[in-house]
Design an enzyme around this catalytic site. Structure first.
Site, mmCIF file in Angstrom:
data_model
loop_
_atom_site.group_PDB
_atom_site.id
_atom_site.type_symbol
_atom_site.label_atom_id
_atom_site.label_comp_id
_atom_site.label_asym_id
_atom_site.label_seq_id
_atom_site.Cartn_x
_atom_site.Cartn_y
_atom_site.Cartn_z
ATOM 1 C CG HIS A 85 0.763 6.603 0.303
ATOM 2 N ND1 HIS A 85 -0.019 7.727 0.388
ATOM 3 C CD2 HIS A 85 0.190 5.685 1.127
ATOM 4 C CE1 HIS A 85 -1.021 7.515 1.226
ATOM 5 N NE2 HIS A 85 -0.918 6.285 1.689
ATOM 6 C CB SER A 98 -2.665 0.017 -2.985
ATOM 7 O OG SER A 98 -3.525 0.582 -1.999
ATOM 8 C CG HIS A 108 -1.617 1.319 1.433
ATOM 9 N ND1 HIS A 108 -2.752 1.681 0.746
ATOM 10 C CD2 HIS A 108 -1.319 2.371 2.243
ATOM 11 C CE1 HIS A 108 -3.133 2.893 1.122
ATOM 12 N NE2 HIS A 108 -2.278 3.328 2.030
ATOM 13 C CD GLU A 124 -4.515 6.588 2.486
ATOM 14 O OE1 GLU A 124 -4.669 5.721 1.598
ATOM 15 O OE2 GLU A 124 -3.596 6.552 3.316
#
Length: 300
Positions: free
Chosen positions: A144, A206, A139, A187
């Protein structure tokens, strides 16, 4: 007495009890311990990487895909943070640091403010390949890190960190407002590009299921970016989002962080929060969702 090498970092995960889930936090910066990864660890990375890259073509922001290619992430094995830092730091001044799990809020903000992005050193187990509660290496790294190659988004993340340090000193309500901004942009954000809506939020890129759901499902709302609206809006941590907010550009995000948030927090303190699935008359609506499959409670 013989010299000892650095201790093996821990795998810090949430604690599950008969009364529910208890978050467990870690504060230290750790070595990646790349040599400790097993064949299963590398296979998990390779499986997830291949699946997501295939899914994201035509769904993810072009800038995300270009940035990920520019970083040179190894698709067949877990990348080494040092190798990625050799590309990332000259590009935007950011560095990846290894952590053992979730960080306390202030620690996280201070790292971002100083252009250090914390990446969990461990990757999910094979039985968690489709879902894991905590942010793991996949993730963090796949989701990110690529956009930190984009100078505007990189500046936004550093500004967010500085804002987080300030909000932490103001109080819990300000932190809640700022957390919602992170949730609905970093996010779970969408961006409008020439070809249509695309994904840039790490929680979506993700996730195989949410990569499709966020763009193609009739259930969620898709609403134009509005800073104070977002900071009032509750969200979901246990299901796909009921509402996704759409930016026009990363420059729009950066401009949103320029004002002093202190008077904004004061205004929001006098207004009620907004349920996650609500559409307001003032919203710019790209899609009003059907609400199919929505839970009736549990908004954060």
């Amino acid at each position: 007495m013989s010299a000892q090498g650095p201790a093996q970092p821990r795998r810090v995960e949430n604690l599950h009890t008969d009364k529910g889930k208890v978050p467990v936090y870690a504060t230290g910066v750790v070595d990646q311990a790349w040599d400790s990864y097993t064949a299963d660890d590398h296979a998990t990375w390779a499986t997830l990487y291949a699946r997501q890259r295939e899914l994201l073509v035509g769904r993810a922001s072009d800038e995300f895909l270009r940035a990920q290619d520019a970083m040179g992430m190894t698709p067949d094995r877990i990348p080494k943070y040092d190798d990625l830092n050799a590309v990332l730091e000259p590009a935007t001044g950011w560095r990846l640091i290894g952590v053992e799990g979730l960080l306390p809020e202030l620690d996280f903000f201070e790292h971002l403010a100083n252009r250090r992005f914390p990446v969990t050193w461990w990757i999910r187990r094979p039985d968690q390949i489709d879902y894991i509660e905590e942010p793991d290496l996949f993730h963090d790294l796949f989701g990110h890190v690529p956009l930190l190659m984009n100078p505007v988004f990189a500046d936004y993340m550093a500004a967010y960190g500085r804002g987080g340090v300030k909000a932490h000193g103001i109080g819990a309500d300000a932190l809640q407002n700022l957390t919602r901004l992170y949730w609905y942009t970093v996010e779970f954000g969408l961006i409008r590009e020439a070809e249509g809506l695309r994904i840039y939020g790490s929680g979506i890129v993700s996730s195989s299921g949410e990569s499709v759901h966020s763009l193609e499902s009739a259930a969620p709302n898709r609403v134009g970016f509005d800073l104070e609206r977002i900071m009032r809006t509750r969200y979901r941590i246990d299901t796909y989002q009921k509402t996704y907010f759409v930016i026009d550009s990363f420059e729009q995000l950066m401009a949103a962080t320029e004002p002093d948030f202190t008077p904004i927090y004061a205004r929001l303190a006098e207004q009620p929060s907004i349920p996650a699935g609500t559409v307001l008359e003032s919203d710019t609506v790209f899609q009003r969702g059907t609400g199919e499959g929505w839970a009736t409670d549990g908004d954060v």
